[in-house]
Design a protein around this motif. Structure first.
Motif, PDB file in Angstrom:
ATOM      1  N   PRO A 109       0.842  -1.202   0.000  1.00 11.36           N
ATOM      2  CA  PRO A 109       0.000   0.000   0.000  1.00 11.36           C
ATOM      3  C   PRO A 109       0.873   1.245   0.000  1.00 11.36           C
ATOM      4  CG  PRO A 109      -0.700  -1.553   1.702  1.00 11.36           C
ATOM      5  CD  PRO A 109       0.623  -2.039   1.192  1.00 11.36           C
ATOM      6  N   PRO A 110       0.627   2.203  -0.843  1.00 12.82           N
ATOM      7  CA  PRO A 110       1.496   3.391  -0.944  1.00 12.82           C
ATOM      8  C   PRO A 110       1.534   4.212   0.335  1.00 12.82           C
ATOM      9  CG  PRO A 110      -0.516   3.686  -2.230  1.00 12.82           C
ATOM     10  CD  PRO A 110      -0.483   2.256  -1.813  1.00 12.82           C
ATOM     11  N   GLU A 111       0.442   4.154   1.139  1.00 10.17           N
ATOM     12  CA  GLU A 111       0.410   4.961   2.356  1.00 10.17           C
ATOM     13  C   GLU A 111       1.202   4.335   3.504  1.00 10.17           C
ATOM     14  OE1 GLU A 111      -3.137   2.202   2.454  1.00 10.17           O
ATOM     15  OE2 GLU A 111      -2.113   3.480   0.988  1.00 10.17           O
ATOM     16  N   ASN A 112       1.512   3.053   3.418  1.00  9.66           N
ATOM     17  CA  ASN A 112       2.240   2.393   4.506  1.00  9.66           C
ATOM     18  C   ASN A 112       3.023   1.198   3.966  1.00  9.66           C
ATOM     19  OD1 ASN A 112       3.185   1.771   7.028  1.00  9.66           O
ATOM     20  ND2 ASN A 112       1.260   0.941   7.800  1.00  9.66           N
ATOM     21  N   GLY A 114       6.006   0.118   4.448  1.00 18.39           N
ATOM     22  CA  GLY A 114       6.956  -0.570   5.313  1.00 18.39           C
ATOM     23  C   GLY A 114       6.325  -1.532   6.293  1.00 18.39           C
ATOM     24  N   CYS A 115       5.016  -1.406   6.526  1.00 13.33           N
ATOM     25  CA  CYS A 115       4.376  -2.198   7.576  1.00 13.33           C
ATOM     26  C   CYS A 115       3.219  -3.063   7.080  1.00 13.33           C
ATOM     27  CB  CYS A 115       3.874  -1.277   8.687  1.00 13.33           C
ATOM     28  SG  CYS A 115       5.178  -0.345   9.512  1.00 13.33           S
ATOM     29  N   GLN A 116       2.780  -2.844   5.849  1.00 19.69           N
ATOM     30  CA  GLN A 116       1.652  -3.617   5.337  1.00 19.69           C
ATOM     31  C   GLN A 116       1.937  -4.111   3.916  1.00 19.69           C
ATOM     32  OE1 GLN A 116      -1.651  -0.810   5.743  1.00 19.69           O
ATOM     33  NE2 GLN A 116      -2.387  -1.943   7.530  1.00 19.69           N
ATOM     34  N   MET A 117       1.202  -5.133   3.543  1.00 21.41           N
ATOM     35  CA  MET A 117       1.258  -5.639   2.172  1.00 21.41           C
ATOM     36  C   MET A 117      -0.136  -6.104   1.766  1.00 21.41           C
ATOM     37  SD  MET A 117       3.011  -9.396   2.725  1.00 21.41           S
ATOM     38  CE  MET A 117       2.520  -9.957   1.095  1.00 21.41           C
ATOM     39  N   TYR A 118      -0.348  -6.176   0.475  1.00 21.21           N
ATOM     40  CA  TYR A 118      -1.627  -6.709  -0.014  1.00 21.21           C
ATOM     41  C   TYR A 118      -1.591  -8.227   0.079  1.00 21.21           C
ATOM     42  CZ  TYR A 118      -2.692  -2.102  -1.938  1.00 21.21           C
ATOM     43  OH  TYR A 118      -2.948  -0.771  -2.092  1.00 21.21           O
ATOM     44  N   VAL A 119      -2.748  -8.808   0.367  1.00 23.39           N
ATOM     45  CA  VAL A 119      -2.867 -10.264   0.424  1.00 23.39           C
ATOM     46  C   VAL A 119      -2.806 -10.806  -1.001  1.00 23.39           C
ATOM     47  CG1 VAL A 119      -4.336 -12.213   1.071  1.00 23.39           C
ATOM     48  CG2 VAL A 119      -4.221 -10.160   2.527  1.00 23.39           C
ATOM     49  N   PRO A 120      -1.936 -11.788  -1.277  1.00 20.99           N
ATOM     50  CA  PRO A 120      -1.832 -12.309  -2.644  1.00 20.99           C
ATOM     51  C   PRO A 120      -3.079 -13.107  -3.047  1.00 20.99           C
ATOM     52  CG  PRO A 120      -0.490 -13.590  -1.145  1.00 20.99           C
ATOM     53  CD  PRO A 120      -0.989 -12.423  -0.363  1.00 20.99           C
ATOM     54  N   GLN A 121      -3.323 -13.144  -4.322  1.00 15.32           N
ATOM     55  CA  GLN A 121      -4.437 -13.933  -4.860  1.00 15.32           C
ATOM     56  C   GLN A 121      -4.165 -15.422  -4.605  1.00 15.32           C
ATOM     57  OE1 GLN A 121      -7.218 -12.938  -6.018  1.00 15.32           O
ATOM     58  NE2 GLN A 121      -6.995 -10.936  -7.038  1.00 15.32           N
ATOM     59  N   SER A 122      -5.237 -16.171  -4.386  1.00 11.69           N
ATOM     60  CA  SER A 122      -5.076 -17.616  -4.189  1.00 11.69           C
ATOM     61  C   SER A 122      -4.598 -18.286  -5.476  1.00 11.69           C
ATOM     62  CB  SER A 122      -6.392 -18.239  -3.719  1.00 11.69           C
ATOM     63  OG  SER A 122      -7.428 -17.962  -4.644  1.00 11.69           O
ATOM     64  N   GLU A 123      -5.016 -17.715  -6.631  1.00  8.84           N
ATOM     65  CA  GLU A 123      -4.568 -18.217  -7.927  1.00  8.84           C
ATOM     66  C   GLU A 123      -4.064 -17.019  -8.736  1.00  8.84           C
ATOM     67  OE1 GLU A 123      -7.630 -20.394  -9.845  1.00  8.84           O
ATOM     68  OE2 GLU A 123      -7.776 -21.920  -8.274  1.00  8.84           O
ATOM     69  N   PRO A 124      -2.835 -16.618  -8.453  1.00 13.05           N
ATOM     70  CA  PRO A 124      -2.328 -15.391  -9.073  1.00 13.05           C
ATOM     71  C   PRO A 124      -2.088 -15.548 -10.571  1.00 13.05           C
ATOM     72  CG  PRO A 124      -0.593 -16.526  -7.901  1.00 13.05           C
ATOM     73  CD  PRO A 124      -1.861 -17.258  -7.575  1.00 13.05           C
ATOM     74  N   SER A 132      -7.245  -6.580  -2.861  1.00  8.09           N
ATOM     75  CA  SER A 132      -7.212  -5.237  -2.256  1.00  8.09           C
ATOM     76  C   SER A 132      -7.148  -5.301  -0.737  1.00  8.09           C
ATOM     77  CB  SER A 132      -8.455  -4.456  -2.692  1.00  8.09           C
ATOM     78  OG  SER A 132      -9.636  -5.143  -2.275  1.00  8.09           O
ATOM     79  N   GLU A 133      -7.189  -6.497  -0.197  1.00  6.38           N
ATOM     80  CA  GLU A 133      -7.128  -6.666   1.258  1.00  6.38           C
ATOM     81  C   GLU A 133      -5.684  -6.488   1.733  1.00  6.38           C
ATOM     82  OE1 GLU A 133      -8.128 -10.046   4.681  1.00  6.38           O
ATOM     83  OE2 GLU A 133      -8.566 -10.428   2.556  1.00  6.38           O
ATOM     84  N   LYS A 134      -5.536  -5.827   2.889  1.00  6.21           N
ATOM     85  CA  LYS A 134      -4.206  -5.558   3.433  1.00  6.21           C
ATOM     86  C   LYS A 134      -3.952  -6.425   4.663  1.00  6.21           C
ATOM     87  CE  LYS A 134      -4.788  -0.722   2.077  1.00  6.21           C
ATOM     88  NZ  LYS A 134      -4.921   0.673   2.565  1.00  6.21           N
ATOM     89  N   LYS A 135      -2.689  -6.710   4.918  1.00  6.33           N
ATOM     90  CA  LYS A 135      -2.294  -7.458   6.106  1.00  6.33           C
ATOM     91  C   LYS A 135      -0.977  -6.909   6.639  1.00  6.33           C
ATOM     92  CE  LYS A 135      -0.113 -11.296   5.822  1.00  6.33           C
ATOM     93  NZ  LYS A 135       0.304 -12.705   5.624  1.00  6.33           N
ATOM     94  N   SER A 136      -0.763  -7.074   7.938  1.00  2.00           N
ATOM     95  CA  SER A 136       0.495  -6.636   8.549  1.00  2.00           C
ATOM     96  C   SER A 136       1.615  -7.594   8.169  1.00  2.00           C
ATOM     97  CB  SER A 136       0.353  -6.587  10.077  1.00  2.00           C
ATOM     98  OG  SER A 136      -0.636  -5.660  10.458  1.00  2.00           O
TER      99      SER A 136
END
Length: 587
Positions: A109-112, A114-124, A132-136
């Motif tokens: 996520p551009p706003e954070n 260093g501390c968050q990332m987007y959840v990868p697709q189950s079938e990328p 679009s879901e974020k996780k720590s």
């Protein structure tokens, strides 16, 4: 000493008792007409004043201040480093075919970032890698190019653990708070040199132990112990103040501060600049500062403390060593006579004034004038630390992006502040100089708080000016405290003030952290209010310029009755009227 002694009248010389102790003849209608301070200054003059012995030992003592940089390695070991979430699937398709720059655009996520990332697709797929879901972050990867390793990275002091970095930095000041009080008390009991040597050695060992920290909690405990061992700096300053004439004390205090600033600059370059691994930096710093332990071993005990405590044999040995080193013509018999006279006067005063008091702390608390002085000075020390670290945080923005240059410049800024203090402290006095610097620092605080957004250049200049002012007050308040607290409790008083200073140091980073979440100027409003209150309280203290150094509790009580420049007449009586026509000696 009476006028007859000054003119060589044998009838006025001290009488010798059966136990070999000299007694001044009593004058009808007076208590003892002698003065410990005058006797000691006369002894220093006979021993060569500021001779070869004093100069060489002062160089050793000043080097202790330079090696104090050892305590500030966390400037680099706890620095903020660039980081991102580690992608555990980075080396699997389709992510492995992407460059890091491409991943940075879509994975974080551009706003954070260093501390968050987007959840990868189950079938990328190449068109849809993440939801679009974020996780720590579960783990981190460093993107900082200027360090090989840091404690911040090793202990994962990022994101929701970022506040622990401030805890780790505050741990040092917590240790200083307790160490200053404990070792200050011990130094008044067993001597300045034992505390100097032990604390310097402990300081080196604890810094080296820090490099072996296995986890964050061990790291914090080592930092507490490093802070606890800091009183070697305080002991070095105290020995210096008691080794030389009072008129040299302010100048030497400023030299100590300049040496401290030079040490900080030395830490920035070349030490930390070339040693980028935090564990190696701790070990290298400890290794360099072993020289400080050698310097501490070569330093003398305070001759003044030895005499006040009645340690005649040790004082005799040291006085003769000074006389030989300075090529003085004074005989051993004359040295013994003067030493015994001072020891007798100190013992007499102790039996009269201090027999019912159990500790040095009670000496301060049970003497109203001394208690009020130490209280006001303690507040001054605490506010000094609050202001100093507040401006340090602001000054770091003056040269953005280069931590090493920031540290070097910050260390070197100590010198112009001390030069200004050196030139002004005797001309306008300690009190007026302190109050003026406090007021200017308050103005600088207000300017920073309310112009940091609209006029950033003005705020930066104000921040620099404020730091110079508060650095100046650090040099002056050391001297002022030593001159306002008598020898018998000087180290205890200095330790109490220093302990309060550590409370200010501990509070400063948390005040900044809290107020950044509310209203930025609030930090500087707090600093401005605190320093103005301190300036008003300082006006209640007596001026110490051109007045004799105090040795006893009675000296402190009578201090405001002494005429300025009285200490210049080191061979004349300084009896003080008690208001009933009786002359009462300060000793």
């Amino acid at each position: 000493m009476g006028d007859g002694e000054e003119n060589g009248d044998a009838s006025s010389l001290p009488e010798k008792s059966a136990n070999g102790v000299h007694h001044e003849p009593e004058v009808p209608g007076e208590k003892s007409a002698c003065n410990i301070n005058d006797e000691y200054l006369a002894l220093l003059e006979e021993l060569g004043g500021m001779g070869f012995f004093q100069m060489t030992r002062l160089l050793l003592l000043i080097s202790i201040s330079f090696f104090f940089f050892l305590n500030f390695t966390t400037i680099f070991t706890l620095e903020e480093v660039d980081h991102r979430c580690r992608l555990p699937y980075r080396h699997t398709e389709p992510w492995s075919s992407m460059t890091q720059t491409q991943l940075n655009l879509v994975a974080y996520p551009p706003e954070n970032p260093g501390c968050q990332m987007y959840v990868p697709q189950s079938e990328p797929t190449n068109q849809s890698l993440f939801t679009s879901e974020k996780k720590s972050c579960d783990s981190f990867t460093l993107t900082h190019e200027n360090v090989d390793s840091s404690a911040t990275a090793d202990f994962h002091l990022f994101c929701d653990r970022m506040a622990l970095r401030r805890v780790a930095k505050a741990a040092f000041f917590v240790g200083m708070t307790f160490g200053g009080f404990v070792f200050g008390y011990i130094a008044d009991i067993i001597g300045r040199k034992p505390v100097l040597v032990f604390c310097m050695a402990m300081n080196v060992v604890c810094v080296a132990m820090t490099s072996l920290s296995l986890n964050f909690y061990m790291f914090v405990m080592c930092r507490v112990l490093v802070g606890f061992s800091w009183p070697h700096y305080m002991a070095a300053i105290t020995i210096t103040a008691e080794l030389v004439y009072p008129k040299y004390v302010p100048r030497l205090g400023f030299i100590f501060e300049c040496a401290f600033g030079a040490g900080i600059a030395f830490l920035g370059f070349p030490v930390a600049y070339f040693v980028r691994s935090w564990r190696t930096l701790e070990l290298v710093s400890a290794g360099v500062c072993v020289l400080g332990v050698v310097a501490a071993l070569l330093c003398p005990e305070s001759l003044r403390w030895l005499l006040i405590k009645g340690k005649l044999e040790q004082a005799r040995k040291l006085a003769r060593q000074i006389a030989r080193a300075n090529s003085c013509e004074i005989s051993d018999e004359e040295i013994d006579r003067r030493l015994k006279s001072i020891v007798h006067l100190a013992a007499e005063e102790s039996s009269h004034q201090e027999s019912k008091l159990l500790t040095n702390l009670s000496l301060i608390t049970q003497t109203p004038c001394l208690l009020s002085r130490v209280t006001i000075l303690s507040i001054g020390w605490m506010v000094n630390s609050l202001m100093y670290f507040g401006f340090t945080l602001n000054t770091s923005a003056l040269i953005p992006g280069n931590l090493y240059l920031n540290v070097v410049v910050g260390g070197l800024l100590e010198t112009p502040a001390m030069v200004a203090a050196f030139l002004l402290v005797d001309r306008i006095g300690r009190k007026l100089l302190l109050v003026s610097a406090y007021v200017l620092a308050a103005v600088s605080c207000a300017t920073v708080g309310f112009t940091h957004q609209s006029l950033p250049s003005v705020a930066q200049v104000a921040g620099l000016s404020g730091k110079l002012c508060i650095t100046l007050t650090f040099g002056v308040i050391y001297v002022y405290t030593m001159e306002l607290v008598p020898t018998c409790v000087r180290t205890t008083g200095l330790s109490l003030c220093s302990s309060m200073s550590r409370l200010g140091s501990v509070a400063a980073p948390f005040i900044v952290m809290a107020t950044e979440l509310i209203w930025f100027p609030l930090t500087y409003v707090i600093y401005c209010s605190a320093v103005l209150i301190t300036a008003a309280l300082t006006m209640m203290l007596p001026e110490t310029a051109n007045r004799p150094l105090q040795d006893t509790i009675q000296d402190a009580i009578d201090f405001t009755k002494i005429e300025p420049h009285a200490h210049a007449k080191s061979t004349s009586n300084h009896a003080v009227s008690d208001g009933n026509g009786q002359n009462v000696s300060k000793c």
